[in-house]
Design a protein around this motif. Structure first.
Motif, short mmCIF file in Angstrom:
data_model
loop_
_atom_site.label_atom_id
_atom_site.label_comp_id
_atom_site.label_asym_id
_atom_site.label_seq_id
_atom_site.Cartn_x
_atom_site.Cartn_y
_atom_site.Cartn_z
N ALA A 1 27.68 97.98 49.59
CA ALA A 1 26.40 97.88 49.10
C ALA A 1 25.32 98.78 49.92
CB ALA A 1 26.01 96.47 49.38
N ALA B 1 26.16 101.38 46.65
CA ALA B 1 25.57 100.93 45.40
C ALA B 1 24.30 99.79 45.85
CB ALA B 1 26.27 100.15 44.73
N SER C 1 20.56 88.05 48.38
CA SER C 1 21.38 88.47 47.18
C SER C 1 22.84 88.32 47.56
CB SER C 1 21.36 90.26 47.41
OG SER C 1 22.22 90.91 46.57
N HIS D 1 21.33 99.22 44.46
CA HIS D 1 20.85 98.83 43.50
C HIS D 1 21.57 97.54 42.79
CE1 HIS D 1 23.36 102.33 42.81
NE2 HIS D 1 23.54 101.68 41.88
N GLU D 2 22.78 97.65 43.07
CA GLU D 2 23.65 96.57 42.48
C GLU D 2 23.38 95.22 43.16
OE1 GLU D 2 27.88 96.75 41.98
OE2 GLU D 2 27.72 98.97 41.38
N TYR D 3 22.76 95.11 43.99
CA TYR D 3 22.33 94.19 44.98
C TYR D 3 20.79 93.86 44.94
CZ TYR D 3 27.47 94.26 46.45
OH TYR D 3 28.56 94.30 46.67
N GLU D 4 20.00 94.62 44.09
CA GLU D 4 18.61 94.57 44.14
C GLU D 4 18.22 94.92 45.74
OE1 GLU D 4 17.12 91.56 41.76
OE2 GLU D 4 18.71 91.56 40.48
#
Ligand code: HQG
Length: 179
Positions: A13, A17, A39, A19-22
């Motif tokens: 995260a 990534a 998240s 963004h995948e976890y906002e």
């Protein structure tokens, strides 16, 4: 609680990534712990995750990959995001090491060490650490010796990762030899 699983997911995260976890990293890679917990708690496996689990995860890890300060957490190295995380420039020791598979050595001796998929080249203070890094991809990796202080004096930038890991933008082959 599987702290190794937690560390792997957090590294994914926070390094690769968000963004995948906002999540949004600030320019130094920090994210708000409460946002991270919200998240992750959406997943059943992390439903009861708390801030103290994050502290325990860091304390239990054999490598210092993450850091917590003032309600925020960040990965200390390893990022692959397009926007480069700002790291503090720091004078390196005389020598640093880099473990790599045999098959990459010719290219490295020609082109130097380049960050490839990550934001920075990763270097080790100890040959043992470099060996472990190289063993991820080759049973008998090659350890490269980097004349770090000389490169620094010539104007090459080095950055502090953690107490074992150093970062650099690119290291010219003239500073590299086989250990
Ligand atoms: C190679 C882990 C061809 C480089 C580790 C490496 C580390 C070249 C690969 C951290 C090259 C990139 C980072 C060139 C570099 N031609 N190959 N010119 N220049 N390479 O995974 O350093 O456990 O991005 O030798 O322990 O292996 O996840 O970097 O083999 O500290 O916390 O390109 O990741 O940390 O691979 O590993 P990587 P790395 P964690």
């Amino acid at each position: 609680m599987d702290y190794q699983k937690l560390s792997k997911e957090l590294s994914y995260a926070l390094r690769h990534a968000p963004h995948e976890y906002e999540l949004e990293l600030d320019e130094y890679g920090w994210v708000d712990i409460q946002q991270l917990l919200y998240s992750l708690q959406e997943q059943r496996v992390w439903h009861h995750l708390s801030e103290s689990d994050l502290h325990t995860m860091i304390a239990q890890s054999e490598k210092k990959r993450h850091e917590i300060k003032e309600g925020k957490i960040r990965a200390l190295y390893g990022h692959s995001l397009p926007k480069k995380i700002i790291k503090a420039k720091s004078e390196p020791p005389e020598l640093l090491y880099h473990g790599t598979p045999k098959r990459f050595v010719d290219a490295i001796m020609k082109q130097g060490l380049v960050p490839k998929g990550r934001q920075y080249v990763h270097l080790s203070e100890e040959t043992d650490t470099a060996l472990q890094v190289g063993k991820r991809r080759d049973d008998q990796p090659v350890i490269l010796k980097i004349e770090a202080k000389k490169a620094w004096r010539d104007g090459v930038s080095f950055y502090h990762g953690n107490e074992m890991v150093w970062l650099a933008d690119k290291v010219d082959s003239k500073y590299i030899s086989i250990w």
